[in-house]
Design an enzyme around this catalytic site. Structure first.
Site, PDB file in Angstrom:
ATOM      1  N   SER A 144       2.280   5.612  -7.411  1.00 29.85           N
ATOM      2  CA  SER A 144       3.395   5.962  -6.542  1.00 29.85           C
ATOM      3  C   SER A 144       3.224   7.363  -5.970  1.00 29.85           C
ATOM      4  O   SER A 144       2.295   7.635  -5.229  1.00 29.85           O
ATOM      5  CB  SER A 144       4.711   5.803  -7.299  1.00 29.85           C
ATOM      6  OG  SER A 144       5.808   5.900  -6.415  1.00 29.85           O
ATOM      7  N   ASP A 298       6.608   7.548   0.663  1.00 28.10           N
ATOM      8  CA  ASP A 298       5.662   8.083  -0.315  1.00 28.10           C
ATOM      9  C   ASP A 298       4.386   7.225  -0.255  1.00 28.10           C
ATOM     10  O   ASP A 298       4.315   6.262   0.503  1.00 28.10           O
ATOM     11  CB  ASP A 298       6.292   8.141  -1.703  1.00 28.10           C
ATOM     12  CG  ASP A 298       6.532   6.770  -2.319  1.00 28.10           C
ATOM     13  OD1 ASP A 298       6.628   5.786  -1.563  1.00 28.10           O
ATOM     14  OD2 ASP A 298       6.636   6.688  -3.550  1.00 28.10           O
ATOM     15  N   ASP A 300       2.904   4.847  -1.838  1.00 29.08           N
ATOM     16  CA  ASP A 300       2.918   3.385  -1.968  1.00 29.08           C
ATOM     17  C   ASP A 300       4.098   2.763  -1.237  1.00 29.08           C
ATOM     18  O   ASP A 300       4.335   1.565  -1.342  1.00 29.08           O
ATOM     19  CB  ASP A 300       2.880   2.953  -3.431  1.00 29.08           C
ATOM     20  CG  ASP A 300       4.163   3.261  -4.184  1.00 29.08           C
ATOM     21  OD1 ASP A 300       4.808   4.283  -3.865  1.00 29.08           O
ATOM     22  OD2 ASP A 300       4.518   2.497  -5.103  1.00 29.08           O
ATOM     23  N   ASP A 302       7.315   2.755  -1.494  1.00 23.66           N
ATOM     24  CA  ASP A 302       8.536   2.206  -2.093  1.00 23.66           C
ATOM     25  C   ASP A 302       9.685   3.212  -2.043  1.00 23.66           C
ATOM     26  O   ASP A 302      10.816   2.867  -2.392  1.00 23.66           O
ATOM     27  CB  ASP A 302       8.303   1.693  -3.516  1.00 23.66           C
ATOM     28  CG  ASP A 302       7.956   2.782  -4.511  1.00 23.66           C
ATOM     29  OD1 ASP A 302       7.670   3.926  -4.110  1.00 23.66           O
ATOM     30  OD2 ASP A 302       7.955   2.477  -5.731  1.00 23.66           O
TER      31      ASP A 302
END
Length: 543
Positions: A144, A298, A300, A302
């Site tokens: 992440s 961000d 990734d 999410d």
């Protein structure tokens, strides 16, 4: 065995030339101190799956650890009688694709039906695919918004879990299965390469479903608000661009230095939109093109961050709670228009403003423990969020936070406001007038020694202050033994005179103690000033 012998045994089964050489160098140098740091235990598989720095040994992220995790998860699915199928995705971090292919080969070798996503894609694609494909589990290889040298392993479950992240006791059951695998040698595991690689139709299904969550824009593209977008060296752009286009919104200007996936993250020291300086390039781009909104996902994709013009030629990044208020209000109004009932939910460290929205619209409201694994599981959920930039705007499509669908929802809101001659800033003022002037703040203490976190929490329990910044503490709630329907958790909540509150907890993913401050007052300026005052008072208590 000695730590040197243990390291030698690890080298024998490690399929990665780089980590083998790294470990061999430590063995040859007889660096027992560093070897002990690598072999003093194992990465703990919990509700966040796995997450750690890349490197050799059981306390780092590497191909051995990932192979053990994949085999353990497969055996859990088999032994628990769940559907023997899995979808696997990966982001653009170093070795994410390698870890994903290792997982696919090992899980297929154990007899599971395996679908590997076709390229580096956002985490929400995996959460979506678990439900869309009806598989037993999903794996996303990502860390992440963690530092560049980290990677991780996130697990979702299908079936009755409906595509949500794992929660206890399942995490412990998977961990036990991984431990059994780790007691042996990964070279004994059968691998197979006849897994399925998903085609573009799966990505298009996500694009279709997400674009359909908002109404068609009421303004032509050239009259819509102008937007700057950054992927922060992550994987969000191509999918976000497709979603925006299909929904009828103009294509954003991009931050060219950050738009392509790059696991080195060359322009940010910490690829988290919450961190100071992380959005500097995006804001500079916004100034250059005169954008009405600056949007950041961000790495990734999410999570979502938003910045708006501040009236002085630059931009103000909205707090996660502010975005949550606006999206929650929008969800409540939409439910009211449709005659639908349901629940608005947020983590307990998020602002109490959402509860005020739910009350005014006659909707239910739920606080949950931190983490979307809890938020997404709230029954009859209409909208959920957590202050750390995570938003779930359509639980029928996905059961996890999704920075792309949240960005689309904000574009839709901004366009509707623009048609009325208004802005996001105007909507924030309207929120304060209708629901109350709320403000939030946060204090975070990063530690080098993890034992310091326990010391700080123990000190607050044994030497509890009677006031903060001159404001009386009216009650203290310790979640350590479980209260208010929550399981035992290392959380302290201080309720203050006048409706403010301060919550302290260790971070679940970083070596930090986090303090969350929420205030409400007659005006936004008063609420913000009180939040600043409380932050100054609490900082020395957690340093």
């Amino acid at each position: 065995m000695s730590v040197v012998d243990t390291a030698r045994a690890w080298i024998e089964q490690d399929p990665d030339d780089e980590t083998r050489a790294e470990l061999q160098q430590l063995v040859d140098a007889e660096d027992t101190e560093e070897l002990a740091a690598r072999f003093a235990g194992r990465l703990e598989f919990g509700t966040a799956g796995l997450r750690a720095e890349l490197g050799a040994g059981p306390l780092r992220m590497n191909r051995v650890v990932v192979t053990q995790a994949a085999a353990g998860l497969a055996r859990f699915l088999i032994d628990s009688g769940r559907d023997r199928s899995v979808v696997i995705g990966y982001d653009g971090r170093v070795n994410s694709d390698v870890f994903a292919r290792d997982s696919a080969e090992v899980m297929r070798g154990l007899g599971l039906d395996v679908t590997l996503l076709p390229s580096a894609l956002p985490t929400p694609l995996v959460a979506f695919a678990v439900r869309h494909l009806g598989v037993g589990a999903g794996v996303m290889v990502t860390a992440s918004h963690n530092p560049p040298r980290d990677n991780g392993y996130k697990v979702y479950l299908g079936g009755d879990d409906e595509g949500s992240q794992i929660v206890p006791p399942v995490d412990g059951e998977i961990a036990a299965a991984i431990d059994v695998v780790a007691s042996g040698d990964i070279r004994s595991l059968t691998r197979a390469t006849d897994y399925t690689v998903a085609d573009a139709s799966l990505v298009q299904a996500y694009v279709d479903a997400t674009a359909a969550t908002v109404p068609a824009p009421g303004l032509p593209a050239d009259a819509q608000p102008s937007v700057v977008y950054t992927a922060m060296h992550g994987v969000g752009w191509e999918t976000a661009r497709a979603v925006f286009a299909q929904a009828g919104f103009r294509e954003p200007a991009v931050v060219p230095e950050q738009i392509e996936p790059d696991g080195a993250f060359p322009t940010v020291s910490f690829p988290n939109p919450e961190e100071p300086g992380a959005m500097d390039l995006a804001i500079a781009r916004g100034v250059a093109v005169g954008a009405d909104l600056v949007i950041a996902n961000d790495p990734d994709a999410d999570r979502l961050a938003l910045a708006i013009p501040d009236g002085s030629g630059s931009y103000r990044r909205l707090a996660g709670n502010e975005v949550g208020w606006l999206l929650g209000w929008r969800a409540a109004a939409r439910a009211a228009d449709a005659g639908v009932t349901g629940v608005l939910a947020a983590s307990i460290v998020s602002s109490p403003a959402l509860a005020r929205v739910a009350e005014q619209y006659g909707l239910g409201h739920r606080d949950t423990l931190t983490g979307f694994k809890w938020v997404s599981r709230v029954p009859d959920l209409l909208f959920g969020y957590e202050e750390a930039l995570g938003y779930l705007v359509d639980p029928q499509v996905i059961r996890d936070k999704d920075g792309i669908s949240a960005a689309l929802e904000l574009l839709s809101l901004a366009t509707e406001l623009a048609a009325e001659g208004k802005t996001i800033a105007d909507q924030l003022e309207a929120f304060a007038e209708r629901f109350g002037a709320f403000a939030s703040g946060q204090v975070a203490t990063r530690v080098d020694d993890l034992s310091r976190i326990g010391e700080i929490m123990a000190s607050l329990r044994t030497s509890t202050p009677t006031d903060l910044g001159g404001v009386e503490i009216t009650s203290v709630t310790d979640f350590l033994d479980g209260v208010e329907g929550f399981p035992p958790s290392d959380i302290l909540r201080f309720d203050l005179d006048g409706g403010a509150r301060v919550i302290v907890r260790p971070s679940g993913t970083e070596p930090k103690v986090k303090v969350y401050i929420d205030t409400v007052a007659g005006t936004s300026a008063e609420a913000t000033a009180l939040a600043d005052r409380l932050a100054a008072a609490v900082r020395p208590l957690v340093s």
